[in-house]
Design a protein around this motif. Sequence first.
Motif, PDB file in Angstrom:
ATOM      1  N   ASP A   1       0.833  -1.210   0.000  1.00  0.00           N
ATOM      2  CA  ASP A   1       0.000   0.000   0.000  1.00  0.00           C
ATOM      3  C   ASP A   1       0.863   1.253   0.000  1.00  0.00           C
ATOM      4  O   ASP A   1       0.685   2.149   0.826  1.00  0.00           O
ATOM      5  N   LEU A   2       1.801   1.279  -0.942  1.00  0.00           N
ATOM      6  CA  LEU A   2       2.652   2.457  -1.073  1.00  0.00           C
ATOM      7  C   LEU A   2       1.899   3.661  -1.620  1.00  0.00           C
ATOM      8  O   LEU A   2       2.467   4.758  -1.709  1.00  0.00           O
ATOM      9  N   HIS A   3       0.631   3.490  -1.972  1.00  0.00           N
ATOM     10  CA  HIS A   3      -0.160   4.629  -2.445  1.00  0.00           C
ATOM     11  C   HIS A   3      -0.554   5.545  -1.285  1.00  0.00           C
ATOM     12  O   HIS A   3      -0.959   6.688  -1.508  1.00  0.00           O
ATOM     13  N   GLN A   4      -0.447   5.066  -0.045  1.00  0.00           N
ATOM     14  CA  GLN A   4      -0.805   5.900   1.097  1.00  0.00           C
ATOM     15  C   GLN A   4       0.220   7.017   1.283  1.00  0.00           C
ATOM     16  O   GLN A   4       1.382   6.871   0.940  1.00  0.00           O
ATOM     17  N   ARG A   5      -0.248   8.129   1.864  1.00  0.00           N
ATOM     18  CA  ARG A   5       0.623   9.272   2.119  1.00  0.00           C
ATOM     19  C   ARG A   5       0.416   9.771   3.542  1.00  0.00           C
ATOM     20  O   ARG A   5      -0.660   9.605   4.118  1.00  0.00           O
ATOM     21  N   VAL A   6       1.460  10.370   4.086  1.00  0.00           N
ATOM     22  CA  VAL A   6       1.366  10.882   5.451  1.00  0.00           C
ATOM     23  C   VAL A   6       0.603  12.195   5.435  1.00  0.00           C
ATOM     24  O   VAL A   6       0.615  12.936   4.444  1.00  0.00           O
ATOM     25  N   PRO A   7      -0.090  12.525   6.535  1.00  0.00           N
ATOM     26  CA  PRO A   7      -0.842  13.791   6.571  1.00  0.00           C
ATOM     27  C   PRO A   7       0.106  14.986   6.645  1.00  0.00           C
ATOM     28  O   PRO A   7       1.097  14.966   7.363  1.00  0.00           O
ATOM     29  N   VAL A   8      -0.209  16.030   5.891  1.00  0.00           N
ATOM     30  CA  VAL A   8       0.591  17.264   5.886  1.00  0.00           C
ATOM     31  C   VAL A   8      -0.164  18.311   6.702  1.00  0.00           C
ATOM     32  O   VAL A   8      -1.260  18.719   6.314  1.00  0.00           O
ATOM     33  N   PRO A   9       0.375  18.757   7.840  1.00  0.00           N
ATOM     34  CA  PRO A   9      -0.327  19.775   8.635  1.00  0.00           C
ATOM     35  C   PRO A   9      -0.375  21.098   7.898  1.00  0.00           C
ATOM     36  O   PRO A   9       0.480  21.405   7.060  1.00  0.00           O
ATOM     37  N   GLY A  10      -1.353  21.909   8.247  1.00  0.00           N
ATOM     38  CA  GLY A  10      -1.510  23.207   7.588  1.00  0.00           C
ATOM     39  C   GLY A  10      -0.704  24.310   8.234  1.00  0.00           C
ATOM     40  O   GLY A  10      -0.934  25.484   7.939  1.00  0.00           O
ATOM     41  N   SER A  11       0.230  23.984   9.094  1.00  0.00           N
ATOM     42  CA  SER A  11       0.993  25.001   9.821  1.00  0.00           C
ATOM     43  C   SER A  11       2.078  25.647   8.975  1.00  0.00           C
ATOM     44  O   SER A  11       2.605  26.701   9.332  1.00  0.00           O
ATOM     45  N   LYS A  12       2.470  25.031   7.876  1.00  0.00           N
ATOM     46  CA  LYS A  12       3.512  25.547   6.988  1.00  0.00           C
ATOM     47  C   LYS A  12       4.828  25.792   7.725  1.00  0.00           C
ATOM     48  O   LYS A  12       5.535  26.764   7.465  1.00  0.00           O
ATOM     49  N   ASP A  13       5.162  24.876   8.631  1.00  0.00           N
ATOM     50  CA  ASP A  13       6.406  24.995   9.372  1.00  0.00           C
ATOM     51  C   ASP A  13       7.333  23.846   8.998  1.00  0.00           C
ATOM     52  O   ASP A  13       7.149  23.187   7.963  1.00  0.00           O
ATOM     53  N   GLU A  14       8.349  23.598   9.863  1.00  0.00           N
ATOM     54  CA  GLU A  14       9.306  22.540   9.563  1.00  0.00           C
ATOM     55  C   GLU A  14       8.653  21.161   9.522  1.00  0.00           C
ATOM     56  O   GLU A  14       9.064  20.283   8.749  1.00  0.00           O
ATOM     57  N   ILE A  15       7.642  20.942  10.364  1.00  0.00           N
ATOM     58  CA  ILE A  15       6.963  19.637  10.366  1.00  0.00           C
ATOM     59  C   ILE A  15       6.203  19.432   9.064  1.00  0.00           C
ATOM     60  O   ILE A  15       6.188  18.334   8.492  1.00  0.00           O
ATOM     61  N   ALA A  16       5.566  20.487   8.573  1.00  0.00           N
ATOM     62  CA  ALA A  16       4.880  20.382   7.272  1.00  0.00           C
ATOM     63  C   ALA A  16       5.887  20.102   6.156  1.00  0.00           C
ATOM     64  O   ALA A  16       5.611  19.308   5.243  1.00  0.00           O
ATOM     65  N   ALA A  17       7.067  20.727   6.247  1.00  0.00           N
ATOM     66  CA  ALA A  17       8.108  20.450   5.244  1.00  0.00           C
ATOM     67  C   ALA A  17       8.578  19.010   5.328  1.00  0.00           C
ATOM     68  O   ALA A  17       8.828  18.355   4.306  1.00  0.00           O
TER      69      ALA A  17
END
Length: 459
Positions: free
Chosen positions: A221-237
Amino acid sequence: MSPLRKASAALSSVRLRATAAATLVVALALGLAALALVAVLRGTLQSSADAEATRKAVAAAPYAETLDLMLATPVSPGAEAPAPTRAEGPVALAKQGEGEPLAVVGKSGTVQLRDGTKATIADPDVLLTDDKSASTTEWAAPQKYAVAGVKVATVGGPAMVWSRVPLEGAEKALQTLYGALLPGVPAVLLVVAGMTWISVGRALAPVAAIRAKVADITARDLHQRVPVPGSKDEIAALATTVNGTLDRLETAVDTHKRFVADAAHELRSPIATLRARLELAEPSELTREALADVERLQSLAADLLILAKLDAGEPLRAAELDLGQVAAEESVRARRRPEVRLELDIEPDVVMKGSRAHLDRLVTNLADNAVRHAASTVRVRVHAEEDRAVLEVQDDGPGIPPEQREAVFARFTRLDEARARDAGGAGLGLPIARDIAHLHGGTLVYADSGFIAKFPLNR
């Protein structure tokens, strides 16, 4: 995980370390600020008391200069005042009322002055002494009073005017400050620790979500993706970078799967043609060996093709089927050795949902493996166990050592390398069987004397 490891993991968490660091920094800052505040307040109150004592001494100095340093003795009302004598120690300046001069007295009360007038109110915080009587310790203890002295020239000669101001008010102010700081500083530290714990937890929540999703992603299931937070910070990057890596990995794996499937599919026709020609050729030792090698190639190509299909995650065409019937039919069809006896212990009506083709391959692989390693007997058993359908394939061979019972499920792993290569498989039968079990929501493990597969019952 052992309690020691759990405790070590808890102590090494970023959230705990950040909270501890923030609390320690604030504790240090508050401690230094509290010490500075107490020192400044104490100095200010002491300076204020000293200034007040100096002011009182300076205010009394003009009146003291008009006096002769004589000790006046108390008299009763209407009695004749005794002749004054020169003072031999400290005396107090007494004042009768507003605007009247200060006079020399020995104690509080009614006294006789040199001019024959009387003073009735004494000020115990102002003292007049000769210039040689400089000690005022008994009159004003250093811990309780702020003391100031002014030199004056009286009628009787040089003298000192002393004044004192009680430090009781300063001590009360400091005690009030202590009462506020002692419970206040720990309360502030608790608030800082709690807010830091909550803030860091919220900041790290997307990291926990990314970690959980990455741990859940497998090759199927490599089609899955991790959630991207909307904070636009280092964690989102970080989340964006991880998703980019998953994109490239999915592309590479898909390319590999297509290559394996295409290669296996393209090999089937020439291998089948080569086998047919060898079977039609004149029998000889060479043709028999070549035919055995072709059979191995044909089996390997089939295994690679089914592995490619399993890895591709093709939808399972499931239907109700009797696991006992599948096990009985495929066990009988499996390759047999004349000296090995097959025993069946099949419980009826063990119904599950699955793909008949896949389960046929699972039973065939397990039975072939058991026959290859058995000494004299292979036993196939099917029964229901609570809400699970159980398939057991056992043999009386040497078994698998405990430390290698997981390694046998790795692709191209063979534990019988000492045998002739045509006596064993390519090391794909057991991995294919486990993949099929997982595809049906089941498990496949090795127990004491054989393999045990468990599937959800269809109730």
